[in-house]
Design a protein around this motif. Structure first.
Motif, PDB file in Angstrom:
ATOM      1  N   MET A 705     -30.445  -1.891   8.841  1.00 39.82           N
ATOM      2  CA  MET A 705     -29.214  -1.948   9.369  1.00 39.82           C
ATOM      3  C   MET A 705     -29.278  -2.344  11.011  1.00 39.82           C
ATOM      4  O   MET A 705     -30.057  -1.848  11.751  1.00 39.82           O
ATOM      5  N   HIS A 706     -28.921  -3.690  11.294  1.00 40.05           N
ATOM      6  CA  HIS A 706     -29.348  -4.273  12.448  1.00 40.05           C
ATOM      7  C   HIS A 706     -28.831  -3.751  13.855  1.00 40.05           C
ATOM      8  O   HIS A 706     -27.406  -3.054  13.694  1.00 40.05           O
ATOM      9  N   GLU A 726     -22.176  -3.581  10.968  1.00 39.79           N
ATOM     10  CA  GLU A 726     -21.593  -4.951  10.640  1.00 39.79           C
ATOM     11  C   GLU A 726     -22.185  -5.629   9.864  1.00 39.79           C
ATOM     12  O   GLU A 726     -21.845  -6.563   8.903  1.00 39.79           O
ATOM     13  N   PHE A 727     -23.751  -5.830   9.811  1.00 40.46           N
ATOM     14  CA  PHE A 727     -24.418  -6.544   9.044  1.00 40.46           C
ATOM     15  C   PHE A 727     -25.883  -5.809   8.323  1.00 40.46           C
ATOM     16  O   PHE A 727     -26.255  -4.949   9.314  1.00 40.46           O
ATOM     17  N   VAL A 728     -26.093  -5.853   7.395  1.00 44.31           N
ATOM     18  CA  VAL A 728     -27.241  -5.297   6.695  1.00 44.31           C
ATOM     19  C   VAL A 728     -28.081  -6.485   5.991  1.00 44.31           C
ATOM     20  O   VAL A 728     -27.503  -7.569   5.791  1.00 44.31           O
ATOM     21  N   SER A 729     -29.466  -6.277   5.727  1.00 40.96           N
ATOM     22  CA  SER A 729     -30.167  -7.236   4.937  1.00 40.96           C
ATOM     23  C   SER A 729     -31.274  -6.619   4.511  1.00 40.96           C
ATOM     24  O   SER A 729     -31.658  -5.368   4.733  1.00 40.96           O
ATOM     25  N   THR A 795     -18.518  -4.397   6.227  1.00 44.32           N
ATOM     26  CA  THR A 795     -20.146  -4.803   6.210  1.00 44.32           C
ATOM     27  C   THR A 795     -20.553  -5.874   5.415  1.00 44.32           C
ATOM     28  O   THR A 795     -19.972  -6.431   4.660  1.00 44.32           O
ATOM     29  N   TYR A 796     -21.030  -7.029   6.171  1.00 46.61           N
ATOM     30  CA  TYR A 796     -21.536  -8.088   5.539  1.00 46.61           C
ATOM     31  C   TYR A 796     -22.967  -8.580   5.457  1.00 46.61           C
ATOM     32  O   TYR A 796     -23.879  -7.902   6.073  1.00 46.61           O
ATOM     33  N   ASN A 797     -22.936  -9.605   4.413  1.00 44.48           N
ATOM     34  CA  ASN A 797     -24.357 -10.185   4.547  1.00 44.48           C
ATOM     35  C   ASN A 797     -24.632 -11.534   5.320  1.00 44.48           C
ATOM     36  O   ASN A 797     -23.661 -12.387   5.484  1.00 44.48           O
ATOM     37  N   LEU A 798     -25.530 -11.358   6.166  1.00 45.57           N
ATOM     38  CA  LEU A 798     -25.966 -12.739   6.907  1.00 45.57           C
ATOM     39  C   LEU A 798     -26.194 -13.960   5.892  1.00 45.57           C
ATOM     40  O   LEU A 798     -27.150 -14.007   5.201  1.00 45.57           O
ATOM     41  N   THR A 799     -25.182 -15.063   5.859  1.00 46.73           N
ATOM     42  CA  THR A 799     -25.432 -15.848   4.682  1.00 46.73           C
ATOM     43  C   THR A 799     -26.391 -17.020   5.172  1.00 46.73           C
ATOM     44  O   THR A 799     -27.486 -16.678   5.541  1.00 46.73           O
TER      45      THR A 799
END
Length: 846
Positions: A705-706, A726-729, A795-799
């Motif tokens: 979780m950034h 907002e972003f997870v990876s 929540t989104y994926n960094l595409t």
């Protein structure tokens, strides 16, 4: 926030409020050439019999404001006759002067000073300095194959510019005896009151090939203020401020900034040089050369070089300072004096090094006077040194047990103490015995360190006693911990918190056991710790030097209603080495619940059967850290590291498995490296690189979780326009660049330069992705990403593109604030996103 800066600043602000404004003498005017009427820059203007003075600016103007009493002011400049004028103490007055040309004899050559444009070509002073530059490699200490010597260092602080009103102030009613120890030897015409002293005796070793250095500290002695400040950390901070000045280096790190040496290879492009006189210094014929910056606002020195009148072109002595136009805070005056002596083989080696700094809010009012004096003895040149000496860290503490004996210092100091310096030890001991003094110091410490010391326990952090968030509402917390007065081996800590809106108690309890004779606050630490915590956490919020329930972080933008409730048991072992490598293995078990408006549900949530109450997260982990030659201040809760030329490298490895009661099997790797780069007079750049990868299948609470920031406070290592969660990876790489120009641009803008603002630019980029294994769009058994009430994902994926934000800002606003304007360049269509914003940081810098 650096506790040491806060502590010193609090003292400066306190004592400055007692400055005797009514006794102030103000003198201003202009210095000109008697023949041409042109303005004369760089004229020395000093009150006779004192060290109070200034230098005229590029237009010949000068101004002095002081409480020091004198009836005469002296004007001097190389090539001109010295002129004195009578002044009236305690008055505002204008004194304009015209100086008359003179001539001097230098090595049987008459040099006549004429008023004309300065240039390097055909300038004998520049030709001389070029010869000095050309001989640097043979004159510097690093020219020896081996070098060994004994070093004695003395660091002192004293209250300066003490007026009668200050001495008679009510705050000193019970401590008036301290003024019996006024020292009149430090500054002519201005008595100072010593309040701090530390002495260090050490051996130094140098080897050219392969280049290595070693300092072995043999003995230390200091006043006892450990209850209020970390003595070791305060010493590290002072060393960070002062540094070791090597005039033969091209760049000199001083007062946290890089200065260009007056004998650097490029120095003639930035300095002006004037041959002043020939004179004898300890039986050595020397040329005295005056040097000054071409631009007075650049990070450059001014003063005198004493150059030997032989073919060696060595520096015999330095007497220099910095200009008041340089963008440095809290520093009113600087004096740097170095003496060199000739060794048996005719090389010149440093024998004495003295740096004196006046700290204060307003020039020549009550402030702090700091001085570091170093003496060098027992030089051994080109005698081979054992390879074993250079093994391990560059600095080792090997205290000689004999140094604890009463007579050790009297026989081992290279320079004896003055009466006032001796007396400061007993004065501080007497103050420490007074309950009123301890109460006042405890209050100061409470505001600077956020803990109130009650002897065997201390309560705090006081700024966490109250905070607010949308789920808990008003949150009240009370906690504390034991101190070394309770036990040097074992430390208990904990807190109890309560949220008014959620009607839920949270708590933490921990115990740490030191496996060395030192406390857990003394480096290097070897300790075993166990703790249990039940508390809420904001997903994606990671704070380095404060806690999430700090009252100053209660104000947030956007929606902030999704929390975790963590029930964590943690057991870890920490082992630090003297070379600043450490490892920390451990075990943790966390029963994690969704909290607030966050739910753990799988993709077929409409069936109503896949809502999960909690996660069991059980991990074995090890954290590795290496920070060569690191120095830091050990605060009450955190360590504040002072930047140096070396990187800080960290590797974190964690694994979960069903075998240890984890709901998932995975391996998580995180790597980071950070370093500060100095770019000469253009300031400095802090660069941080991070990367991470997760092997195995995990739901989003276990992904990276950034670091996001929804507060209005600027956070250096967070994305200040990214929303929480907002972003997870499951794999990522990032770069964080923060550059400070230190006023290089604005210092050249008329009027604005008086504000001493400092320009800042930042850039942050984050690359990442989620593989199909960990993407709930492809895996029905994984938790769906959070969404709002309308079903819009949050929540989104960094595409296929990075997250990018950049900013520009100003620091040193009113000396204590940094303000950044930040713009977000990608993923601006996400809900509840701010594309731009201002962020503020409370920051005290030199």
């Amino acid at each position: 926030l650096l506790l040491s800066i806060s502590f010193i600043s609090a003292i400066i602000l306190s004592v400055s409020s007692y400055a005797q404004v009514s006794e102030k003498t103000t003198i201003s005017g202009r210095t000109t050439d008697e023949l041409t009427g042109d303005p004369l820059p760089f004229v020395s203007v000093v009150l006779k019999g004192t060290t109070t003075g200034t230098i005229s600016d590029a237009t010949g103007k000068y101004r002095i404001e002081t409480t020091v009493k004198s009836v005469e002011i002296v004007f001097s400049f190389i090539g001109y006759e010295t002129l004195s004028k009578t002044i009236t103490p305690g008055k505002v007055q204008t004194v304009n002067v015209s100086l008359r040309l003179s001539s001097i004899n230098l090595d049987e050559v008459i040099v006549t000073y004429e008023r004309k444009a300065y240039r390097n070509k055909g300038n004998p002073a520049v030709e001389l300095i070029q010869s000095v530059i050309g001989h640097k490699d043979v004159n510097r200490a690093e020219a020896f194959d081996f070098l060994e010597y004994r070093k004695y260092e003395k660091v002192q602080f004293a209250i300066s510019n003490i007026s009668e009103n200050f001495k008679q102030s009510s705050i000193f009613n019970k401590f008036s005896f301290v003024f019996d120890n006024l020292d009149t030897t430090k500054r002519i015409g201005n008595a100072v009151l010593p309040v701090f002293i530390k002495e260090t005796l050490s051996n130094h070793y140098y080897r050219k090939d392969p280049e290595s250095t070693k300092e072995v500290i043999l003995a230390e002695k200091t006043i006892d203020l450990e209850r209020y400040i970390n003595n070791r950390g305060a010493t590290n901070y002072l060393n960070y401020l002062y540094q070791n000045i090597n005039i033969y280096d091209n760049e000199i790190l001083f007062l946290t900034n890089k200065f260009l040496s007056p004998i650097a290879g490029t120095a003639p492009s930035f300095y002006k040089y004037f041959i002043d006189d020939t004179l004898v210094v300890n039986d050595i014929n020397c040329i005295r050369m005056f040097f000054a910056p071409r631009n007075k606002s650049d990070f450059l020195f001014h003063g005198y070089l004493y150059i030997t009148m032989d073919s060696s072109y060595a520096v015999r002595k330095i007497d220099m300072g910095i200009n008041e136009d340089i963008n440095i805070d809290w520093v009113q005056n600087v004096s740097i004096v170095q003496d060199f002596e000739q060794s048996n083989d005719k090389n010149w080696i440093l024998s004495k090094d003295e740096i004196s700094i006046d700290f204060g809010v307003i020039r020549n009012t009550t402030g702090l006077y700091g001085q570091r004096t170093i003496s060098y003895k027992g030089y051994k040149m080109n005698e081979p040194i054992s390879e074993n000496i250079f093994k391990g860290p560059e600095k080792l503490i090997r205290i000689d047990t004999a140094s604890l004996n009463p007579g050790y210092w009297d026989s081992n100091r290279l320079v004896p103490l003055t009466r006032s310096e001796k007396q400061v030890y007993s004065t501080i001991d007497s103050l420490n015995q007074m309950p009123e003094f301890r109460r006042r110091m405890d209050i100061i410490t409470m505001f600077t360190a956020s803990y109130l010391n009650l002897g065997k326990i201390e309560i705090g952090p006081v700024f966490n006693f109250y905070s607010y968030n949308t789920i808990e509402g008003s949150r009240f917390r009370f906690g504390g911990r034991t101190t070394p007065e309770f036990s040097r081996k074992i430390n208990f800590d904990g807190y109890l918190a309560y949220g008014v809106s959620d009607n839920t108690f949270k708590y933490n309890a921990g115990v740490t056991y030191s496996l060395t004779p030192r406390t857990i606050y003394q480096f290097p630490v070897t300790s075993l710790r166990a703790s249990y915590q039940k508390d809420v956490r904001i997903p994606g919020q990671e704070l380095l030097f404060t806690q999430s329930d700090n009252i100053l972080l209660s104000f947030k933008r956007g929606v902030n209603d999704k929390f975790f409730m963590n029930n964590i048991f943690r057991l870890d072992f920490l082992h630090e080495f003297e070379n600043h490598f450490s490892y920390q293995p451990g075990f943790s078990f966390n029963r994690q619940y969704s909290y607030g408006n966050l739910n753990f549900t799988s993709s077929d949530t409409l069936s109503g059967i896949n809502e999960i109450s909690h996660l069991n997260i059980s991990e074995l982990y090890v954290n590795l850290r290496y920070a060569p030659n690191e120095s830091f201040y050990q605060g009450k809760t955190y360590r504040t590291t002072f930047p140096n030329r070396n990187p800080i490298i960290q590797l974190k490895i964690a694994g979960g498995s069903n075998l240890i009661c984890n709901d998932y099997d995975y391996l998580r790797l995180q790597f980071s490296i950070s370093r500060r780069y100095y770019i000469s007079i253009l300031g400095y750049t802090d660069v941080a690189l991070e990367a991470g990868k997760i092997f195995g299948q995990v739901p989003y609470p276990l992904l990276f979780m950034h670091r996001a920031n929804q507060t209005y406070a600027y956070q250096k290592y967070s994305y200040n326009l990214m929303n929480f969660l907002e972003f997870v990876s499951d794999q990522h790489a990032s770069i964080n660049i923060d550059h400070s120009f230190n006023g290089f641009i604005l210092n050249k803008v008329p009027l604005i330069k008086k504000l001493k603002l400092r320009e800042i630019v930042t850039f942050k980029a984050l690359y990442g992705r989620i593989g199909e294994t960990n993407n709930p769009d492809y895996q029905d058994n994984l938790f769906t990403f959070p969404a709002d009430d309308a079903g819009i994902p949050l929540t989104y994926n960094l595409t296929n593109k990075p997250y990018i934000e950049a900013g520009a800002g100003l620091s040193n606003i009113f000396r204590i604030f940094r303000v950044d304007f930040i713009k977000r360049f990608s993923y601006t269509g996400n809900p509840n996103v701010d594309e731009t914003g201002f962020r503020v940081q409370f920051r005290l810098d030199i």
